[in-house]
Design a protein around this motif. Sequence first.
Motif, short mmCIF file in Angstrom:
data_model
loop_
_atom_site.label_atom_id
_atom_site.label_comp_id
_atom_site.label_asym_id
_atom_site.label_seq_id
_atom_site.Cartn_x
_atom_site.Cartn_y
_atom_site.Cartn_z
N ILE A 116 1.02 -1.13 -0.39
CA ILE A 116 -0.30 0.28 -0.50
C ILE A 116 0.34 1.46 0.19
CG2 ILE A 116 -1.21 1.80 1.42
CD1 ILE A 116 -2.61 -1.52 2.37
N GLU A 117 2.21 0.94 0.74
CA GLU A 117 2.64 2.81 1.01
C GLU A 117 3.49 2.39 -0.25
OE1 GLU A 117 4.10 2.14 5.63
OE2 GLU A 117 4.76 1.40 4.24
N CYS A 118 3.70 1.39 -1.18
CA CYS A 118 5.20 1.87 -2.27
C CYS A 118 4.18 2.38 -3.25
CB CYS A 118 5.05 0.38 -2.50
SG CYS A 118 6.60 -0.67 -2.24
N LEU A 119 2.40 1.69 -3.14
CA LEU A 119 1.42 2.46 -4.27
C LEU A 119 1.15 3.74 -4.11
CD1 LEU A 119 -1.01 -0.65 -4.28
CD2 LEU A 119 0.73 1.00 -6.30
N GLY A 120 1.77 4.76 -2.75
CA GLY A 120 1.07 5.83 -2.35
C GLY A 120 -0.01 6.43 -1.20
N GLY A 121 -0.12 5.52 -0.63
CA GLY A 121 -0.76 5.32 0.31
C GLY A 121 -0.08 5.66 1.51
N GLU A 122 -0.51 5.48 2.85
CA GLU A 122 0.79 6.31 4.22
C GLU A 122 -0.69 5.13 5.40
OE1 GLU A 122 1.27 10.16 6.56
OE2 GLU A 122 0.62 10.57 4.57
N ILE A 123 -0.16 4.41 6.12
CA ILE A 123 0.16 4.43 7.45
C ILE A 123 0.46 4.62 8.06
CG2 ILE A 123 -0.24 2.64 9.02
CD1 ILE A 123 -0.25 2.25 5.48
N ARG A 124 -0.53 5.65 9.27
CA ARG A 124 0.08 6.25 10.31
C ARG A 124 -0.46 4.73 11.79
NH1 ARG A 124 -1.58 12.42 9.48
NH2 ARG A 124 -0.93 12.87 7.74
N PHE A 125 0.86 4.56 12.02
CA PHE A 125 0.78 3.90 13.83
C PHE A 125 0.35 4.32 14.74
CE2 PHE A 125 2.50 0.49 10.63
CZ PHE A 125 1.21 -0.13 10.46
N GLY A 126 -0.23 4.79 16.04
CA GLY A 126 -0.07 4.92 17.47
C GLY A 126 -0.83 6.24 17.15
N THR A 127 -1.75 6.54 15.92
CA THR A 127 -2.65 7.60 15.47
C THR A 127 -4.30 6.94 15.13
OG1 THR A 127 -1.01 8.33 14.30
CG2 THR A 127 -3.25 9.32 14.22
N GLN A 128 -5.10 7.10 16.78
CA GLN A 128 -6.47 7.53 17.42
C GLN A 128 -7.21 8.47 16.79
OE1 GLN A 128 -7.71 5.74 20.82
NE2 GLN A 128 -9.37 6.45 20.84
N VAL A 129 -8.19 8.33 15.76
CA VAL A 129 -9.31 9.42 15.56
C VAL A 129 -10.46 9.45 16.77
CG1 VAL A 129 -11.52 9.35 14.53
CG2 VAL A 129 -9.38 8.26 13.47
N GLN A 130 -10.56 10.48 16.85
CA GLN A 130 -11.16 11.72 18.51
C GLN A 130 -12.39 12.03 17.83
OE1 GLN A 130 -6.87 13.42 18.91
NE2 GLN A 130 -6.56 12.49 20.70
N ASP A 131 -12.50 12.31 16.72
CA ASP A 131 -13.13 13.29 16.82
C ASP A 131 -13.86 13.73 15.64
OD1 ASP A 131 -15.64 14.87 17.73
OD2 ASP A 131 -14.73 16.84 18.63
N LEU A 132 -14.80 13.77 15.09
CA LEU A 132 -15.23 14.05 13.59
C LEU A 132 -15.66 16.28 14.03
CD1 LEU A 132 -18.14 11.39 13.03
CD2 LEU A 132 -15.66 10.90 12.84
N LEU A 133 -14.98 16.39 11.76
CA LEU A 133 -15.50 17.65 12.28
C LEU A 133 -16.78 17.37 11.19
CD1 LEU A 133 -11.64 18.98 11.87
CD2 LEU A 133 -13.47 18.65 14.43
N VAL A 134 -17.70 18.89 11.54
CA VAL A 134 -18.97 18.71 10.95
C VAL A 134 -19.29 19.69 10.20
CG1 VAL A 134 -21.12 17.62 10.39
CG2 VAL A 134 -19.61 16.10 12.21
#
Length: 530
Positions: free
Chosen positions: A217-235
């Motif tokens: 996935i990373e080789c194809l241009g995707g990015e994975i961030r570990f230790g990163t939690q979604v805390q809220d939604l911006l609406v």
Amino acid sequence: MAIILSGIQIDLDDSFEKAAQLACKQLKVDRRNVATVYPVKTSIDARHPNKIKLVYSVGIELKEGEEKVLQRANRSNASLREKPSLNISFGSRSLPHRPVIAGFGPAGMFAALLLAQHGYCPLVLERGMDVDARVQAVEGFWRSAVLDPKTNVQFGEGGAGTFSDGKLTTRIHDPRCGYVMEQLAQFGAPAEILQRAKPHIGTDKLRSVVKNIRQHIECLGGEIRFGTQVQDLLVRNKKLVGITANGEEIPCEQLILAIGHSARDTFSMLLKREIPMVPKAFSVGVRIEHLQTAVDQGLYGKFAGHPALDKGEYQFSYREGERGVYTFCMCPGGLVVPSASEENTVVTNGMSEYARDGKNANAALVVSVGSSDFGPKPQDGIAFQKNLEQAAFLAGGGHYTAPGQTAKSFLEGGIPALPDQLEPTYALGVHPYRLSCLFPNPINRMLCAGLRKFERRIPGFSGSNAFLTGVETRTSSPVRISREEDLQSPGLEGLYPCGEGAGYAGGIVSAAVDGIRVAQQIMARYAPLE
């Protein structure tokens, strides 16, 4: 294109060539017209222990004329199959920002893989750590009873399935399943998963598979961030415009929410944001453990140990009225593993490696529960789970030791006993405890009913060397996050609830399929970034 003939039975001592001959005979084809013949699926018919058979689905590719041959043979067990392919379509709208995926379990992973393969450069946010750091954290917990709430059996690269048997069985019949299996094999899973009726990878091999997928996935241009939690939604105006993760605002109009069934704090955040969700039925109970040799003997009789037979597996169920008791996630030659994700709780799960060469077999033995057991609100099921887990922690002595007893002593209601021959595999130790004190009476009654019924299938199933370890609570998500036909939340445009945590899957393959389904929906609306 291949002709598939199912239900071809041969004796244990026969080779696949015998099955190939029988298939060609049934199809009435000359072997000179056969380009290739191969096993598609292999299973074992052990319904009659004195007459166990190997059962094949055989694939036959001809040099010419498959359709005519199939029509002429006119057999109910024969069908024509083309190589599975995904139906991909691309929208014309422009994506203001790359799609974001919360969670890197099977659903999030396969959504990210498909998006990356087609130029959408997804951003993946995973609250746990990469698989190498995760293995260190989990094995550290199993040794020292020091839990990391952020990285554990439930959270981290690969999701909860990474610390399991890597089972790939599924009850769904979706053409996307073929894509999932082919991708897993391409990234390092044993090729036999494409042929087994009950395929598994094993936790040891699955770890390298998920790492290989991430790197691709990373080789194809995707990015994975570990230790990163979604805390809220911006609406804004009922549309998603961004998220907050680790205190950082990230612009985002398309969020795939693949958080898994244990992300209780995220469920709470969604409730505060008034994202529609409902309580969902799930199951709770214990892990039951036997000697693998006892399981093999009970299933295979005199053929136990035959080199053509896999380690014995079982799947039992029994129902009384609206409530059922059943086994699932059976791990031949495996371990019962500490699987807590919150401090001061005890949670069990099962795990086995590819070889399945441990002395013991284990499975979840669980009873279905619903809103009548825990309440009508979405958070009520979560509270029900947590109360059981906290009670099990105290029952075990307060150091992540698990409460347990033999199945025989559970049924008799007397002093909880430990087994004489079997050594429980739960890494942090077990403490004799009357498990009926943990569960409400309806659950206890069904556990007893199941133990008695399943004893008829495997002698000794509920005996003095069958051990129950408490508690098993993370069988599936306790909530379902609502979504419309376009797979978006009815409460927020751009939010895609996905996978097992959202209540739309139950296992590695079905979760991966749901991730693919959601990715396809986004691709059908928007053009690639590249």
